[in-house]
Design a protein around this motif. Structure first.
Motif, PDB file in Angstrom:
ATOM      1  N   ARG A 243      18.458 -45.285 -15.856  1.00  0.00           N
ATOM      2  CA  ARG A 243      18.817 -44.912 -17.229  1.00  0.00           C
ATOM      3  C   ARG A 243      17.786 -45.419 -18.234  1.00  0.00           C
ATOM      4  O   ARG A 243      17.905 -45.141 -19.421  1.00  0.00           O
ATOM      5  CB  ARG A 243      20.198 -45.492 -17.592  1.00  0.00           C
ATOM      6  CG  ARG A 243      21.321 -45.073 -16.633  1.00  0.00           C
ATOM      7  CD  ARG A 243      21.610 -43.578 -16.735  1.00  0.00           C
ATOM      8  NE  ARG A 243      22.776 -43.211 -15.960  1.00  0.00           N
ATOM      9  CZ  ARG A 243      24.013 -43.183 -16.427  1.00  0.00           C
ATOM     10  NH1 ARG A 243      24.232 -43.505 -17.696  1.00  0.00           N
ATOM     11  NH2 ARG A 243      25.019 -42.853 -15.663  1.00  0.00           N
ATOM     12  N   MET A 244      16.800 -46.172 -17.741  1.00  0.00           N
ATOM     13  CA  MET A 244      15.837 -46.842 -18.609  1.00  0.00           C
ATOM     14  C   MET A 244      14.437 -46.303 -18.363  1.00  0.00           C
ATOM     15  O   MET A 244      14.074 -45.943 -17.244  1.00  0.00           O
ATOM     16  CB  MET A 244      15.855 -48.352 -18.318  1.00  0.00           C
ATOM     17  CG  MET A 244      14.809 -49.174 -19.039  1.00  0.00           C
ATOM     18  SD  MET A 244      14.967 -50.943 -18.651  1.00  0.00           S
ATOM     19  CE  MET A 244      14.633 -50.928 -16.878  1.00  0.00           C
ATOM     20  N   THR A 245      13.642 -46.254 -19.427  1.00  0.00           N
ATOM     21  CA  THR A 245      12.237 -45.863 -19.313  1.00  0.00           C
ATOM     22  C   THR A 245      11.389 -46.723 -20.238  1.00  0.00           C
ATOM     23  O   THR A 245      11.891 -47.263 -21.234  1.00  0.00           O
ATOM     24  CB  THR A 245      12.038 -44.380 -19.665  1.00  0.00           C
ATOM     25  OG1 THR A 245      10.682 -44.014 -19.386  1.00  0.00           O
ATOM     26  CG2 THR A 245      12.320 -44.109 -21.144  1.00  0.00           C
ATOM     27  N   VAL A 246      10.116 -46.857 -19.892  1.00  0.00           N
ATOM     28  CA  VAL A 246       9.149 -47.527 -20.746  1.00  0.00           C
ATOM     29  C   VAL A 246       8.224 -46.469 -21.324  1.00  0.00           C
ATOM     30  O   VAL A 246       7.645 -45.660 -20.581  1.00  0.00           O
ATOM     31  CB  VAL A 246       8.328 -48.569 -19.960  1.00  0.00           C
ATOM     32  CG1 VAL A 246       7.292 -49.217 -20.873  1.00  0.00           C
ATOM     33  CG2 VAL A 246       9.242 -49.632 -19.358  1.00  0.00           C
ATOM     34  N   ILE A 247       8.123 -46.427 -22.636  1.00  0.00           N
ATOM     35  CA  ILE A 247       7.242 -45.454 -23.295  1.00  0.00           C
ATOM     36  C   ILE A 247       5.804 -45.946 -23.152  1.00  0.00           C
ATOM     37  O   ILE A 247       5.455 -47.011 -23.649  1.00  0.00           O
ATOM     38  CB  ILE A 247       7.616 -45.276 -24.773  1.00  0.00           C
ATOM     39  CG1 ILE A 247       9.055 -44.749 -24.898  1.00  0.00           C
ATOM     40  CG2 ILE A 247       6.634 -44.342 -25.471  1.00  0.00           C
ATOM     41  CD1 ILE A 247       9.554 -44.664 -26.326  1.00  0.00           C
ATOM     42  N   ARG A 248       4.977 -45.180 -22.459  1.00  0.00           N
ATOM     43  CA  ARG A 248       3.579 -45.531 -22.241  1.00  0.00           C
ATOM     44  C   ARG A 248       2.680 -44.478 -22.860  1.00  0.00           C
ATOM     45  O   ARG A 248       2.946 -43.279 -22.763  1.00  0.00           O
ATOM     46  CB  ARG A 248       3.267 -45.608 -20.740  1.00  0.00           C
ATOM     47  CG  ARG A 248       4.086 -46.648 -19.979  1.00  0.00           C
ATOM     48  CD  ARG A 248       3.579 -48.052 -20.216  1.00  0.00           C
ATOM     49  NE  ARG A 248       4.209 -49.006 -19.297  1.00  0.00           N
ATOM     50  CZ  ARG A 248       4.146 -50.312 -19.428  1.00  0.00           C
ATOM     51  NH1 ARG A 248       3.471 -50.835 -20.442  1.00  0.00           N
ATOM     52  NH2 ARG A 248       4.736 -51.105 -18.560  1.00  0.00           N
ATOM     53  N   LYS A 249       1.610 -44.929 -23.474  1.00  0.00           N
ATOM     54  CA  LYS A 249       0.575 -44.051 -24.027  1.00  0.00           C
ATOM     55  C   LYS A 249       1.173 -42.956 -24.914  1.00  0.00           C
ATOM     56  O   LYS A 249       0.732 -41.814 -24.910  1.00  0.00           O
ATOM     57  CB  LYS A 249      -0.258 -43.440 -22.900  1.00  0.00           C
ATOM     58  CG  LYS A 249      -0.989 -44.497 -22.082  1.00  0.00           C
ATOM     59  CD  LYS A 249      -1.861 -43.893 -21.015  1.00  0.00           C
ATOM     60  CE  LYS A 249      -2.592 -45.000 -20.255  1.00  0.00           C
ATOM     61  NZ  LYS A 249      -3.467 -44.466 -19.192  1.00  0.00           N
ATOM     62  N   LYS A 250       2.238 -43.346 -25.611  1.00  0.00           N
ATOM     63  CA  LYS A 250       2.854 -42.485 -26.625  1.00  0.00           C
ATOM     64  C   LYS A 250       3.447 -41.198 -26.040  1.00  0.00           C
ATOM     65  O   LYS A 250       3.606 -40.197 -26.739  1.00  0.00           O
ATOM     66  CB  LYS A 250       1.845 -42.172 -27.735  1.00  0.00           C
ATOM     67  CG  LYS A 250       1.282 -43.440 -28.386  1.00  0.00           C
ATOM     68  CD  LYS A 250       0.230 -43.141 -29.413  1.00  0.00           C
ATOM     69  CE  LYS A 250      -0.247 -44.408 -30.092  1.00  0.00           C
ATOM     70  NZ  LYS A 250      -0.919 -45.341 -29.199  1.00  0.00           N
TER      71      LYS A 250
END
Length: 799
Positions: A243-250
């Motif tokens: 359910r979780m994500t990390v926003i990378r490189k916009k």
């Protein structure tokens, strides 16, 4: 049965527990007995440490797990029924509990901090103890919970994974207060918790309860360092799973519910292309800003732009060091902290490591340095003729010998303690960190030849160093041991086993100082980390004397409506962040500049903030240590300066009115260790003085010698005196062997080692018999213990 003869524990078992059960309390889920809610303060003197006693409540009653609603303090029946009330109220205040009870088994005295029952204190019989529902109603009044919806949110379950981990008492308070505030519609919340007290775990429990209850469905967790995000994702937040994500490189994917992001991962410093604008303004219900002192307080900063864009969401700020100046204020934005747990309280509770300070005064620091007439720098240029001091060193003037002197002193310290104690050296800038790494490598050649990663420069411009950051903070990894840095490691580095912090940078910001000290405050007893040392070369630790060091945050921003804010007001010089992809430092709210310089940028993080000023390099300067001063953190939270011997003498004379008073307490103590432990709780750790005297000296003699100048005998000398008195003839042959073995054990290891029954399980006692057989030689356990007591009396017989 005479109730007066019962112990306190008997009163609990035979009277209080039945009363609770009759009132409808679930003894398995709602009642906890003998709850230790602190770990016991760690006291440090010299190279030794000891823990004080834990705070322990006899009973804590819970409406649901982690939602405490009452505390009970029990006493034996020789006490009055209300004898425990003041103690119970102290615990209730600390634990944020509305109702306190005292009991001696005859009934209860109830103190209602809400007075919702119509009176503050009243007496109750054993049959009148309130039910869980009655006390829950009081709790709701105490917390201002008024509607069924607020109650449903405030009482929602904590996350529990079956591992046995549960929040510490202060985390529990922070979590409950935050969830309750959100249940009542509070839009902005500030939590102030000292570094090392588990802000991320606290944030996880808050988010999980609100998310699972359906109160908040999409959550954004903002940080300013990749290291913080990585630790968060791998650590407490791992339970959010897919359910979780990390926003990378916009790159934005709107299919998730829990988002982790760097602030700079959502902004392009260009309103038309800011990544966060790909979300609708009402997309997030909750935004948590970690380390919110780093810029969110500045009205024009991009943190505030993000929060302003998602203004319909609830905003929670987490910080160890709230930013409070005349122009920048967290409190102005978030409001007064809903809860503050300070470094001082964390150390007092034993959850944070205390520190000692070693201040080293170099001649060029204390006296300043002025070049001789016509002196040239290393490039052959004249050195400006003026008096230089620590404000100049390594920023615009480099003295090679000074760098080497600092490196030698650090190395000397580590060799005396352990060459593998994790160490962080805070330098002026990257160039200084580079030179310091080299100087340390030369001072520690043997260790560096074993592994070149013994010393690493960990700064924003060095990819190799940054890759070693995880190994540095991992207790299981030996290398790197020493990290030289400037700004990169001030925040977001969970260095559990860091035992030495070296300050060779001019730090005037209280916020930065607190963050740096926080690198050492974590405890890891498995790896021998109970306290840490601060080695100060620049008098930075003068900041400990500032009332603001560990005071409650107070809003001091004073800006009138007509005042204009300058760029310096809005973007203080220490307010910078790291670019997500390059690691460059960028001032908050300013566009990233594309520029190159002939020399590498020297601000830690590789940030392009301003073109570096040229430095003057000199060599051949006489640099020596003029003085050293050790300061210890006392029980009052203040640093104390002075010799260990004099410090101990003062403490002993305060503890004992006279030598006769000491002898009375020593001889009457059931176990001598109890007297030693009590002294440790008052910040007097005697074992440390043995390093400065003969180690075989008895602690009894040490006390008498230090406090009253009595001649001191060694343990072996005392043992020989006992043998000369022919004291053992009254016992049988095998019993004499036991007592002689105990006396020999005392002579080698000290009095504490013969007071415990477990001594009978080791050699040479095993050759005499089992513990049960040995006790039988004396006629039973009580007779054996009496014989040991008589032996101690003989040992300490005054000549």
């Amino acid at each position: 049965m005479n109730k007066k003869d019962l112990s306190e524990r008997d009163i609990c078992t035979q009277f209080i527990i039945p009363a609770l059960k009759k009132a409808g309390w679930d003894l398995q889920r709602q009642v906890r007995e003998e709850v230790s809610f602190t770990d016991g303060r760690i006291y440090v003197k010299g190279t030794s440490s000891a823990r004080g006693s834990r705070k322990r409540a006899d009973f804590i009653l819970y409406y649901k797990p982690n939602i405490p609603i009452a505390v009970i303090e029990a006493k034996d029946n020789a006490h009055f029924i209300g004898a425990g009330m003041q103690q119970a109220l102290g615990y209730a205040t600390t634990l944020d509990i509305p109702v306190a009870f005292s009991s001696n088994g005859d009934g209860f005295v109830e103190h209602d901090r809400t007075a919702s029952s119509g009176t503050v204190e009243r007496n109750l019989s054993l049959d009148e103890f309130p039910s869980p529902e009655e006390l829950w109603q009081r709790y709701k009044v105490y917390k201002g919970i008024e509607t069924p919806q607020q109650e449903q949110i405030a009482s929602f379950d904590y996350f529990y994974d079956g591992s046995g981990r549960s929040p510490r008492y202060y985390q529990q308070i922070a979590i409950n207060r935050t969830v309750e505030a959100i249940a009542k519609g509070q839009p902005r919340i500030l939590l102030v918790m000292a570094t090392g007290t588990g802000k991320t775990y606290t944030a996880f429990q808050i988010i999980h309860r609100l998310w699972k209850s359906g109160t908040k469905q999409r959550i954004l967790f903002l940080a300013d360092r990749n290291a913080l995000l990585d630790q968060t994702k791998r650590g407490d937040f791992k339970h959010f799973k897919d359910r979780m994500t990390v926003i990378r490189k916009k790159k934005i994917d709107k299919a998730f519910e829990i988002y982790l992001a760097l602030y700079q991962g959502l902004t392009n410093y260009d309103e038309d292309s800011d990544a966060y604008r790909e979300f609708s303004p009402d997309f997030f219900d909750l935004i948590v800003v970690d380390e919110c002192h780093r810029g969110s307080a500045a009205a024009d900063s991009a943190w505030r732009e993000i929060l302003g864009y998602f203004k319909s969401a609830t905003h929670i700020g987490l910080t160890a060091t709230p930013k409070e100046t005349k122009t920048v204020s967290n409190i102005e934005y978030f409001g007064e902290p809903i809860y503050t747990y300070s470094l001082r309280q964390g150390i007092a509770d034993g959850f944070l490591a205390p520190y000692k300070v070693l201040r080293v005064g170099l001649n060029v620091d204390l006296e300043g340095w002025r070049p001789e007439e016509g002196q040239l720098d290393k490039e052959g240029n004249p050195v400006d003729d003026r008096l230089y001091n620590t404000k100049d060193y390594d920023r615009n003037l480099v003295i090679d010998e000074r760098t080497r002197a600092v490196a030698r002193k650090m190395t000397e310290f580590l060799r005396k303690t352990s060459p593998y104690d994790k160490t962080i050296v805070f330098c002026v800038d990257i160039e200084h960190a580079t030179r310091m790494r080299q100087a340390l490598a030369n001072a520690n050649q043997e260790e560096v030849l074993k592994n070149h990663k013994y010393i690493m420069k960990i700064t924003g411009d060095d990819d190799e160093g940054k890759r070693e950051l995880d190994n540095f903070i991992n207790p299981e990894e030996r290398y790197p041991v020493i990290a030289t840095t400037s700004k990169l490691m001030t925040t977001g580095v969970d260095a559990q086993t860091c035992k030495l912090i070296v300050l060779d940078s001019n730090i005037s910001s209280m916020t930065e100082f607190k963050q740096i000290i926080g690198r050492g405050t974590r405890i890891n007893e498995e790896f021998g980390k109970r306290y840490f040392t601060i080695m100060d070369f620049r008098n930075v630790t003068d900041l400990f004397a500032d009332p603001d060091f560990d005071g409650d945050p107070v809003m001091v921003k004073q800006v009138l409506a007509d005042d204009e804010l300058t760029d310096a007001d809005i973007h203080p010089e220490d307010e910078t962040i790291l670019d997500e992809e390059t690691g460059e430092e960028i001032p908050f709210g300013e566009p990233k500049k594309e520029a190159t310089y002939e020399r590498p940028e020297i601000i830690d993080g590789g940030g392009i903030v301003a073109e570096p000023q040229p430095k003057t390099y000199v060599a051949g300067v006489d640099v020596s240590i003029l003085n050293e001063r050790v300061q210890y953190l006392g029980a009052n939270g203040k640093l104390t300066t002075g010799s260990l011997k004099e410090y101990t003498r003062t403490g002993l004379l305060q503890e004992f009115r006279s030598m006769d008073d000491f002898l009375s307490r020593w001889n009457s103590a059931e176990k001598k260790k109890a007297v030693i432990d009590q002294l440790a709780e008052h910040d007097i750790i005697l074992e440390n003085l043995l390093d400065e005297t003969k180690r075989e000296l008895d602690l009894f003699d040490l006390i008498c010698h230090i406090a009253w100048d009595r001649p001191a005998l060694t343990r072996r000398e005392r043992a020989e005196q006992v043998k000369k008195r022919d004291y053992f003839t009254r016992y049988g042959e095998k019993a004499r062997l036991v007592l002689q073995a105990l006396l020999d054990k005392y002579a080698t290891d000290g009095i504490e080692n013969i007071e415990e029954m477990k001594v009978l399980t080791i050699d040479p006692f095993k050759s005499i018999g089992t513990p049960a057989e040995i006790v039988h030689l004396f006629g039973g356990k009580e007779a054996y213990q009496l014989a040991v007591k008589e032996l101690e009396t003989e040992i300490y017989r005054m000549a």
